[in-house]
Design a protein around this motif. Sequence first.
Motif, PDB file in Angstrom:
ATOM      1  N   GLU A  25      31.620 -10.621  63.192  1.00 14.01           N
ATOM      2  CA  GLU A  25      31.429 -11.140  64.545  1.00 14.01           C
ATOM      3  C   GLU A  25      29.973 -11.014  65.005  1.00 14.01           C
ATOM      4  O   GLU A  25      29.515 -11.774  65.858  1.00 14.01           O
ATOM      5  CB  GLU A  25      32.341 -10.403  65.536  1.00 14.01           C
ATOM      6  N   GLU A  26      29.250 -10.056  64.434  1.00  9.95           N
ATOM      7  CA  GLU A  26      27.848  -9.853  64.793  1.00  9.95           C
ATOM      8  C   GLU A  26      26.909 -10.644  63.896  1.00  9.95           C
ATOM      9  O   GLU A  26      26.064 -11.398  64.375  1.00  9.95           O
ATOM     10  CB  GLU A  26      27.502  -8.356  64.745  1.00  9.95           C
ATOM     11  N   ILE A  27      27.051 -10.494  62.572  1.00 12.15           N
ATOM     12  CA  ILE A  27      26.082 -11.119  61.662  1.00 12.15           C
ATOM     13  C   ILE A  27      26.191 -12.644  61.672  1.00 12.15           C
ATOM     14  O   ILE A  27      25.210 -13.343  61.390  1.00 12.15           O
ATOM     15  CB  ILE A  27      26.205 -10.573  60.227  1.00 12.15           C
ATOM     16  N   MET A  28      27.366 -13.174  62.026  1.00 13.39           N
ATOM     17  CA  MET A  28      27.509 -14.622  62.065  1.00 13.39           C
ATOM     18  C   MET A  28      26.890 -15.248  63.321  1.00 13.39           C
ATOM     19  O   MET A  28      26.885 -16.468  63.476  1.00 13.39           O
ATOM     20  CB  MET A  28      28.984 -15.022  61.946  1.00 13.39           C
ATOM     21  N   LYS A  29      26.335 -14.411  64.183  1.00 12.74           N
ATOM     22  CA  LYS A  29      25.553 -14.936  65.308  1.00 12.74           C
ATOM     23  C   LYS A  29      24.184 -15.433  64.842  1.00 12.74           C
ATOM     24  O   LYS A  29      23.468 -16.088  65.595  1.00 12.74           O
ATOM     25  CB  LYS A  29      25.365 -13.851  66.375  1.00 12.74           C
ATOM     26  N   GLY A  30      23.820 -15.094  63.613  1.00 12.59           N
ATOM     27  CA  GLY A  30      22.555 -15.550  63.060  1.00 12.59           C
ATOM     28  C   GLY A  30      21.379 -14.946  63.798  1.00 12.59           C
ATOM     29  O   GLY A  30      21.300 -13.732  63.991  1.00 12.59           O
ATOM     30  N   ASN A  31      20.450 -15.810  64.252  1.00 16.57           N
ATOM     31  CA  ASN A  31      19.250 -15.312  64.917  1.00 16.57           C
ATOM     32  C   ASN A  31      19.532 -14.623  66.242  1.00 16.57           C
ATOM     33  O   ASN A  31      18.705 -13.846  66.726  1.00 16.57           O
ATOM     34  CB  ASN A  31      18.253 -16.463  65.122  1.00 16.57           C
ATOM     35  N   ALA A  32      20.679 -14.905  66.848  1.00 11.97           N
ATOM     36  CA  ALA A  32      21.040 -14.201  68.077  1.00 11.97           C
ATOM     37  C   ALA A  32      21.282 -12.717  67.792  1.00 11.97           C
ATOM     38  O   ALA A  32      21.130 -11.870  68.678  1.00 11.97           O
ATOM     39  CB  ALA A  32      22.284 -14.824  68.706  1.00 11.97           C
ATOM     40  N   PHE A  33      21.639 -12.395  66.536  1.00  9.75           N
ATOM     41  CA  PHE A  33      21.808 -11.004  66.110  1.00  9.75           C
ATOM     42  C   PHE A  33      20.511 -10.467  65.507  1.00  9.75           C
ATOM     43  O   PHE A  33      20.070  -9.354  65.810  1.00  9.75           O
ATOM     44  CB  PHE A  33      22.934 -10.901  65.089  1.00  9.75           C
ATOM     45  N   HIS A 756      27.428 -30.928  59.540  1.00  9.80           N
ATOM     46  CA  HIS A 756      27.140 -30.349  58.229  1.00  9.80           C
ATOM     47  C   HIS A 756      26.627 -28.915  58.358  1.00  9.80           C
ATOM     48  O   HIS A 756      27.058 -28.033  57.616  1.00  9.80           O
ATOM     49  CB  HIS A 756      26.111 -31.219  57.499  1.00  9.80           C
ATOM     50  N   GLY A 757      25.700 -28.703  59.280  1.00 10.96           N
ATOM     51  CA  GLY A 757      25.247 -27.356  59.570  1.00 10.96           C
ATOM     52  C   GLY A 757      25.997 -26.824  60.776  1.00 10.96           C
ATOM     53  O   GLY A 757      25.850 -27.355  61.879  1.00 10.96           O
ATOM     54  N   PHE A 758      26.808 -25.791  60.594  1.00 14.23           N
ATOM     55  CA  PHE A 758      27.594 -25.254  61.696  1.00 14.23           C
ATOM     56  C   PHE A 758      26.684 -24.716  62.792  1.00 14.23           C
ATOM     57  O   PHE A 758      25.599 -24.205  62.530  1.00 14.23           O
ATOM     58  CB  PHE A 758      28.513 -24.133  61.200  1.00 14.23           C
ATOM     59  N   LYS A 759      27.123 -24.844  64.033  1.00 14.51           N
ATOM     60  CA  LYS A 759      26.339 -24.399  65.181  1.00 14.51           C
ATOM     61  C   LYS A 759      27.005 -23.244  65.938  1.00 14.51           C
ATOM     62  O   LYS A 759      26.331 -22.334  66.397  1.00 14.51           O
ATOM     63  CB  LYS A 759      26.131 -25.568  66.154  1.00 14.51           C
ATOM     64  N   GLU A 760      28.309 -23.302  66.089  1.00 16.67           N
ATOM     65  CA  GLU A 760      29.006 -22.356  66.965  1.00 16.67           C
ATOM     66  C   GLU A 760      29.353 -21.060  66.230  1.00 16.67           C
ATOM     67  O   GLU A 760      29.879 -21.095  65.115  1.00 16.67           O
ATOM     68  CB  GLU A 760      30.286 -22.984  67.520  1.00 16.67           C
ATOM     69  N   THR A 761      29.074 -19.923  66.878  1.00 13.49           N
ATOM     70  CA  THR A 761      29.341 -18.620  66.253  1.00 13.49           C
ATOM     71  C   THR A 761      30.812 -18.468  65.910  1.00 13.49           C
ATOM     72  O   THR A 761      31.168 -17.944  64.840  1.00 13.49           O
ATOM     73  CB  THR A 761      28.892 -17.481  67.188  1.00 13.49           C
ATOM     74  N   TYR A 762      31.706 -18.940  66.793  1.00 10.55           N
ATOM     75  CA  TYR A 762      33.134 -18.778  66.521  1.00 10.55           C
ATOM     76  C   TYR A 762      33.556 -19.527  65.254  1.00 10.55           C
ATOM     77  O   TYR A 762      34.469 -19.101  64.545  1.00 10.55           O
ATOM     78  CB  TYR A 762      34.005 -19.183  67.714  1.00 10.55           C
ATOM     79  N   SER A 763      32.867 -20.646  64.957  1.00 17.25           N
ATOM     80  CA  SER A 763      33.180 -21.371  63.724  1.00 17.25           C
ATOM     81  C   SER A 763      32.701 -20.593  62.508  1.00 17.25           C
ATOM     82  O   SER A 763      33.410 -20.496  61.490  1.00 17.25           O
ATOM     83  CB  SER A 763      32.526 -22.750  63.738  1.00 17.25           C
ATOM     84  N   TRP A 764      31.483 -20.043  62.592  1.00 13.93           N
ATOM     85  CA  TRP A 764      30.964 -19.228  61.490  1.00 13.93           C
ATOM     86  C   TRP A 764      31.887 -18.036  61.222  1.00 13.93           C
ATOM     87  O   TRP A 764      32.190 -17.720  60.065  1.00 13.93           O
ATOM     88  CB  TRP A 764      29.567 -18.713  61.818  1.00 13.93           C
ATOM     89  N   VAL A 765      32.311 -17.365  62.278  1.00 13.87           N
ATOM     90  CA  VAL A 765      33.177 -16.189  62.121  1.00 13.87           C
ATOM     91  C   VAL A 765      34.495 -16.586  61.470  1.00 13.87           C
ATOM     92  O   VAL A 765      34.961 -15.934  60.524  1.00 13.87           O
ATOM     93  CB  VAL A 765      33.423 -15.508  63.482  1.00 13.87           C
ATOM     94  N   ASP A 766      35.098 -17.662  61.954  1.00 15.06           N
ATOM     95  CA  ASP A 766      36.365 -18.113  61.390  1.00 15.06           C
ATOM     96  C   ASP A 766      36.193 -18.473  59.909  1.00 15.06           C
ATOM     97  O   ASP A 766      36.998 -18.081  59.059  1.00 15.06           O
ATOM     98  CB  ASP A 766      36.876 -19.321  62.167  1.00 15.06           C
TER      99      ASP A 766
END
Length: 782
Positions: A25-33, A756-766
Motif C-alpha cells: 500500500e505504501e511502495i505502490m504510491k511510487g514517487n508519493a512514497f 498502458h501506464g497505470f496511474k492510480e495507486t489503488y490499481s497498482w496495489v490491486d
Amino acid sequence: MNKKIILAISVLFSITMQSQMLKLEEIMKGNAFIGAQPENERWSLDGQKVYFDWNPNNELGTSTYFWKNGLSKPELALPNEAAFSKFDFKKTTNPDLYYYIDKGRLFSYSLKSKTSKKLYQQSSPISNLQMGAVAGILYFRQNENLFQFNTNEGSIIQITNFRKGKSDEKVADKESFLKSQQEELFQFVRDQEALKKWNLAKSKTTKSDFPKPYYYGKNTFGSLKVDPKGNFATFRLIEESERKSEKMELFITADGYNQIEDTKEKVSVDNLLATKFGIYNIAKDSVYFINFSSLSHIQDVPKYFETYEKSKTAAKKDKLILVQEPVYNENGSYSIAEIRSQDNKDRWIVSLNLEKGTFQELDHQHDEAWIGGPGIPSNSYGRGTLGFLGDNETVYFQSEETGYSHLYSYNLKSKKKIQLTKGDWEVRNVSLAKDRKSFYLTTTTTHPGNRNFYKLDVANAVLQPILTKDGAHEVNLSPDETTLLVRYSYKNKPWELYVAPNKKNSNLNQITSSTSESFKGYSWREPEVITFKAQDGTPVNARLYKPQTANANEAAILFVHGAGYLQNAHNYWSTYHREYMFHNLLVDLGYTVLDIDYRGSDGYGRDFRTGIYRFMGGKDLTDQIDGKKYLVENHGIDASKVGIYGGSYGGFITLMGMLTTPKEFASGAALRSVTDWAHYNHGYTGNILNFPETDPDAYKKSSPIYFADNLQGDLLMLHGMVDDNVEYKDIVRLSQRFIELGKKKWSLSSFPVEAHGFKETYSWVDEYSRILNLFNETLLKK
C-alpha cells in the motif's frame, strides 16, 4: 534454549520485521512514497541560477524551483519567472540579445537590462523561430508559411505561399445544359464572360513580387524550413492515405455514456507512403523536387525476401524513403540531410545543392535488421546526431558501423571521414562545445550500466574524464561552460541535482534532497549487476537481488522489463522504481529475484540490439531460461520453484515463456501484454518483424496466441481496459483462445480506468497484491 531454535526464532522475527517495513500500500504510491525527484533542469541565461521542476511538498503537480550560490536550499520561483525559464531562447551574434516565442508571439530579450519587448502578435500563432545568417534577420512559420522579419528595418515579408488543395485556375466550371443555354440565349452573359477573361489576362501583364501560390493537393505538407541566407525553403509532401485506426472503448466516463476513441494504426506494408522532398526557390518563385533514385543500394531487396518464393520474383524498384529537414552550417553555405528508407534498413547522409536540386552522398549505413542505436533513432521519422563543427565544412554524426554507436566526422571539401571515438562501448549523448572544436559526451566507457561524462577535443580525439563514478550523470553546462548542473542517481539512490566545476574528475555538490523520511527509513539493497553466459555464448547482464542465506526459500522470480529497447540492469535509479521496491519486498520474504537485460535490450551494441530480429520470443526468451539455469547452478534455487512476470514487452515474454516453454516456469504474471504482433503498432513492430504481408512466418512464431494450447503452469493476466498502446482487445482475444481450448489454469484481472501506464495507486496495489499472491501460492507450497 537450543541454539538452533534461537536462530530460527531470530530469523522469523527478522522476516516479520522486514515485511512489516515494506507494505504494498505504501511502495505502490511510487514517487508519493519515495519523494518526487527534480526534473527538467536548466540554467538561467546569465548562468547565475539553475531552475528545475520539483514537488517536495507532495502537491498535485510539480512547480518550478531555483537555486543559486549562497542559498542553503532551493526556493520556489515566482510564476512569471518560472514560465520565462522554460522558453526556447535563440542566441544572436550580440551577446546581450535573445529572441523567443511565447504563446505564439515573438519577443526580444536584453540580458543586460533583463527586459522583454513584444515584437509581433497576431491571432494566428507563430512557431519554429530561426535565426538568419545576417544579423537582425529572423524567420518564423505561420499558417504553414514562412515569414522573414527584418528587425533592423521593422519589416515583415511572407516568403512562401503554400496552400492545400488545387489551384482555382485548374478548377473549371462544371458544364451543364443550363449554363450552355444561358450563354446561347443572352448577350449579357457572353459579355460578362469576355470581360472576366480580359481582366485576368491584363492582371498577368503586371508582375507581382508576392510569391505565387503553390497548391499541394490533399497530400500531407510539413517540415517547412528556410536556409540561413533566406534563399530557399524546403518542405516534405507525403501522399494522401486513408489508413484505418484501431478503436478503443472507454467505459468509465463523466456523463455515464460510453465513448469511442481512435488509437493507433496497425503494422502494415500499406503504411509505407511515397514522399517528396521539395525546394522553393525564393528569388525565382519556383518549386522543384530532388530525385534521390541514384542513392546507393536504393533498390536492394531485404534478405528475408529469399525465404518467400513470391518475393524472389518481385521486380526491383526504388525503396520508399523519407528525407529529414536539412541541417545548415553557420553561414548557410552547406546543407546536409539524413535520409531513411521507410523499411528502416538503410540510412544515408547527403549534402544538398538546393539551387540545382541535386545531392552528393556522404555516408551510407545498412542493417538487415533495422537501423538504430544511441544517436540514431530507430524510426525513419526520427532525427539523430547531425551537425557542423566550427570550420563550417566538417560534419559530425553517429553511426553503428563498428557494431557500437560512435562519433564520426566528415569533411565536405577533403571528403575524409574520421572515427572520433572507438571501443566496445557506446556514445549516448553528444553536445558541441562553445568553441565548436570539441564535444561533451555521455558514454558507457566504464560499464554498460554507467553514464559517464567526458570532453573530447576533435584535434586529438582523446577523452578527458570529468564524471566517471558508477551511476548515471545527466549534465547541463552553464552558458559559460565553467559549471556543470548534474542530475545524478545510483542503484538505490533516486535522482538528485548537483553542481560541480567543469574540470577533470570533478566532485559533485548536492543542492536538492528529495527522498521522504518513509523511504529513507528502509535499508534499500544495491542489487549486484552480474553477467552470465547465454547458450549461444553471448554475455548477458542482469540485476541480482539475493536474500540472506538463512532467509532463502529456494524460490526465484524473473522480472522482464518492458519497452523492448530498454536497459534495466544498470547502476542508476530505475524507471521501474515500484518494481525495484517490490523486489526488495520479495527478497525480505526469501525470494531471489533476477532482472535480465535480455537480447534486444539497450546499452550493448548493434548485435545485442537486433538479436530479436524476425523472432521475438526467441533469444530474448532463452536468455530468461539461461538466467534461471544460472540461479539453479549458483544460488541454490529449486528449478521447480521459478516464476516470471513483466509488463508490456515483459508481459509478452511472460506469455511466450508460459506457452512455448511450459515446463520452465511454475507460474507467470503477464501485465498489459502483446498477444499477437499483427495487432501492434507500425513503427516498433515493422522494424523487428518486417510486415505481416511480407514476412508472415516471423509474426506467427512470435505471437503467443498461436501457442495457447501449451499452457500448463498458473497464468495471471492483468490489463488496463483503456490501454491505447496494447489494446484490451489483445488480452480478450487470447482469453477467447483459452476458453475455446478448454484451458483452466489462467485468470484475467481487468482495470477499467487504466491505460498502458497505470496511474492510480489503488490499481497498482490491486495488481501487485494479485502478483504476490500468485507467487506465494504457486512457488512456496511446492
